[in-house]
Design a protein around this motif. Structure first.
Motif, PDB file in Angstrom:
ATOM      1  N   PRO A 184       0.847  -1.199   0.000  1.00 55.03           N
ATOM      2  CA  PRO A 184       0.000   0.000   0.000  1.00 55.03           C
ATOM      3  C   PRO A 184       0.881   1.248   0.000  1.00 55.03           C
ATOM      4  N   ALA A 185       0.468   2.255  -0.739  1.00 52.97           N
ATOM      5  CA  ALA A 185       1.258   3.480  -0.841  1.00 52.97           C
ATOM      6  C   ALA A 185       0.383   4.695  -0.549  1.00 52.97           C
ATOM      7  N   LEU A 186       0.936   5.614   0.216  1.00 56.80           N
ATOM      8  CA  LEU A 186       0.258   6.860   0.551  1.00 56.80           C
ATOM      9  C   LEU A 186       1.083   8.001  -0.029  1.00 56.80           C
ATOM     10  N   SER A 241      -2.824   3.101  -4.742  1.00 61.11           N
ATOM     11  CA  SER A 241      -2.299   4.194  -3.923  1.00 61.11           C
ATOM     12  C   SER A 241      -3.426   5.106  -3.451  1.00 61.11           C
ATOM     13  N   GLU A 242      -3.125   5.877  -2.425  1.00 60.09           N
ATOM     14  CA  GLU A 242      -4.032   6.892  -1.926  1.00 60.09           C
ATOM     15  C   GLU A 242      -3.300   8.222  -2.013  1.00 60.09           C
ATOM     16  N   LEU A 243      -4.013   9.252  -2.405  1.00 64.13           N
ATOM     17  CA  LEU A 243      -3.449  10.591  -2.543  1.00 64.13           C
ATOM     18  C   LEU A 243      -4.121  11.513  -1.535  1.00 64.13           C
ATOM     19  N   VAL A 244      -3.301  12.230  -0.766  1.00 64.89           N
ATOM     20  CA  VAL A 244      -3.827  13.219   0.175  1.00 64.89           C
ATOM     21  C   VAL A 244      -3.143  14.548  -0.124  1.00 64.89           C
ATOM     22  N   ILE A 245      -3.949  15.570  -0.340  1.00 68.62           N
ATOM     23  CA  ILE A 245      -3.455  16.919  -0.596  1.00 68.62           C
ATOM     24  C   ILE A 245      -3.754  17.764   0.634  1.00 68.62           C
ATOM     25  N   GLU A 270      -1.886   7.851  10.637  1.00 69.27           N
ATOM     26  CA  GLU A 270      -2.492   6.876  11.535  1.00 69.27           C
ATOM     27  C   GLU A 270      -3.630   6.133  10.855  1.00 69.27           C
ATOM     28  N   GLN A 271      -4.474   6.860  10.157  1.00 71.17           N
ATOM     29  CA  GLN A 271      -5.604   6.232   9.479  1.00 71.17           C
ATOM     30  C   GLN A 271      -5.125   5.285   8.379  1.00 71.17           C
ATOM     31  N   PHE A 272      -4.110   5.702   7.625  1.00 72.68           N
ATOM     32  CA  PHE A 272      -3.570   4.852   6.561  1.00 72.68           C
ATOM     33  C   PHE A 272      -2.995   3.563   7.137  1.00 72.68           C
ATOM     34  N   VAL A 273      -2.199   3.690   8.181  1.00 67.63           N
ATOM     35  CA  VAL A 273      -1.581   2.502   8.803  1.00 67.63           C
ATOM     36  C   VAL A 273      -2.662   1.585   9.369  1.00 67.63           C
ATOM     37  N   ALA A 274      -3.652   2.148  10.048  1.00 74.09           N
ATOM     38  CA  ALA A 274      -4.728   1.340  10.626  1.00 74.09           C
ATOM     39  C   ALA A 274      -5.510   0.599   9.543  1.00 74.09           C
ATOM     40  N   THR A 275      -5.733   1.278   8.435  1.00 71.25           N
ATOM     41  CA  THR A 275      -6.479   0.676   7.328  1.00 71.25           C
ATOM     42  C   THR A 275      -5.715  -0.469   6.684  1.00 71.25           C
ATOM     43  N   HIS A 276      -4.409  -0.325   6.592  1.00 69.84           N
ATOM     44  CA  HIS A 276      -3.600  -1.310   5.870  1.00 69.84           C
ATOM     45  C   HIS A 276      -2.840  -2.270   6.783  1.00 69.84           C
ATOM     46  N   THR A 277      -3.105  -2.211   8.069  1.00 77.84           N
ATOM     47  CA  THR A 277      -2.458  -3.103   9.032  1.00 77.84           C
ATOM     48  C   THR A 277      -3.548  -3.677   9.933  1.00 77.84           C
ATOM     49  N   PRO A 278      -4.274  -4.685   9.444  1.00 82.59           N
ATOM     50  CA  PRO A 278      -5.415  -5.186  10.206  1.00 82.59           C
ATOM     51  C   PRO A 278      -5.054  -5.770  11.571  1.00 82.59           C
ATOM     52  N   PRO A 331      -4.852   2.654  16.755  1.00 82.99           N
ATOM     53  CA  PRO A 331      -3.509   2.107  16.593  1.00 82.99           C
ATOM     54  C   PRO A 331      -2.521   2.860  17.486  1.00 82.99           C
ATOM     55  N   LEU A 332      -1.527   2.153  17.971  1.00 77.38           N
ATOM     56  CA  LEU A 332      -0.492   2.798  18.771  1.00 77.38           C
ATOM     57  C   LEU A 332       0.409   3.599  17.848  1.00 77.38           C
ATOM     58  N   THR A 333       0.686   4.834  18.209  1.00 75.95           N
ATOM     59  CA  THR A 333       1.536   5.703  17.404  1.00 75.95           C
ATOM     60  C   THR A 333       2.577   6.353  18.295  1.00 75.95           C
ATOM     61  N   TYR A 334       3.511   7.064  17.688  1.00 74.20           N
ATOM     62  CA  TYR A 334       4.596   7.678  18.430  1.00 74.20           C
ATOM     63  C   TYR A 334       4.551   9.193  18.447  1.00 74.20           C
ATOM     64  N   GLY A 335       3.550   9.804  17.851  1.00 75.31           N
ATOM     65  CA  GLY A 335       3.506  11.263  17.804  1.00 75.31           C
ATOM     66  C   GLY A 335       2.189  11.793  18.318  1.00 75.31           C
ATOM     67  N   PRO A 336       2.144  13.070  18.652  1.00 76.07           N
ATOM     68  CA  PRO A 336       0.897  13.666  19.123  1.00 76.07           C
ATOM     69  C   PRO A 336      -0.115  13.755  17.994  1.00 76.07           C
ATOM     70  N   LEU A 337      -1.373  13.595  18.326  1.00 77.42           N
ATOM     71  CA  LEU A 337      -2.428  13.658  17.323  1.00 77.42           C
ATOM     72  C   LEU A 337      -3.394  14.798  17.632  1.00 77.42           C
ATOM     73  N   VAL A 338      -2.878  15.864  18.193  1.00 77.72           N
ATOM     74  CA  VAL A 338      -3.714  17.000  18.563  1.00 77.72           C
ATOM     75  C   VAL A 338      -3.697  18.013  17.429  1.00 77.72           C
ATOM     76  N   PRO A 339      -4.849  18.201  16.753  1.00 80.54           N
ATOM     77  CA  PRO A 339      -4.869  19.175  15.659  1.00 80.54           C
ATOM     78  C   PRO A 339      -4.766  20.593  16.180  1.00 80.54           C
ATOM     79  N   LYS A 340      -4.188  21.464  15.369  1.00 77.20           N
ATOM     80  CA  LYS A 340      -4.060  22.870  15.719  1.00 77.20           C
ATOM     81  C   LYS A 340      -5.396  23.564  15.514  1.00 77.20           C
ATOM     82  N   THR A 341      -5.611  24.624  16.223  1.00 78.06           N
ATOM     83  CA  THR A 341      -6.832  25.402  16.084  1.00 78.06           C
ATOM     84  C   THR A 341      -6.983  25.880  14.641  1.00 78.06           C
TER      85      THR A 341
END
Length: 146
Positions: free
Chosen positions: A51-53, A78-82, A103-111, A121-131
C-alpha cells in the motif's frame, strides 16, 4: 526557506524556532565524467505491491500536486492526500492532520496492528490538531495493476 511554506510570513513567529535550527545540504550525483545523473524510476512504480500513501502540500513548489498526482496514477492501489494549507512541510504546517492521515492509513492497511485500550492504533507522535485546522483533500482511488 520561506518558499517551502504555504504562508511562512503569516506564521513567521510560529516557525521562528524551526528556521533558526534548520540547515540544508545540496546533494548532486554525477557520473565519472562529472555529468549530472538522472534517476527516473517511474516505469517501475506499477510493480509496487505494498500500500502506498502519496502526500503533498497544495502550495509545494518543489514536488507539487502535479507530481503527486502522477505518482498516484502510476502506483496501483495508492491513496493521494493533498494538504490544502501546506507547502513542502505538511508535517510542520498541519501536524495534527498529517499525523491523523498517517495513523488512518496505517490502521487501514495493518489489520493486526497493536491497538491502544481505546481501540486506536499505537503511534509515536501527538495527534492534537491545531486550532483552525481543516480536513485535507483526500482522493482514495484504488486501482488494480494492469
Amino acid at each position: 526557506m520561506p518558499a517551502y511554506f504555504a504562508d511562512f510570513w503569516g506564521r513567521e513567529q510560529e516557525y521562528a524556532a524551526f528556521r533558526s535550527r534548520a540547515s540544508a545540504t545540496y546533494v548532486r550525483a554525477e557520473d565519472d565524467q562529472g555529468v549530472p545523473e538522472t534517476v527516473d524510476d517511474r516505469g517501475r512504480l506499477a510493480a509496487l505491491k505494498a500500500p502506498a500513501l502519496v502526500l503533498v502540500g497544495r502550495h509545494d513548489f518543489i514536488c507539487g500536486v502535479r507530481w503527486a498526482e502522477e505518482l498516484h496514477t502510476l502506483i496501483p492501489h495508492s491513496e493521494l492526500v493533498i494538504f490544502e494549507h501546506s507547502g513542502h512541510f505538511a508535517h510542520i504546517e498541519e501536524p495534527g492532520l498529517f499525523s491523523e492521515t498517517i495513523e488512518q492509513f496505517v490502521a487501514t492497511h495493518t489489520p493486526n496492528a497493536r491497538r491502544s485500550r481505546f481501540g486506536t492504533p499505537l503511534t509515536y507522535g501527538p495527534l492534537v490538531p491545531k486550532t483552525g485546522e481543516t480536513a485535507a483533500t483526500r482522493s482514495e482511488h484504488s486501482r488494480s495493476a494492469e
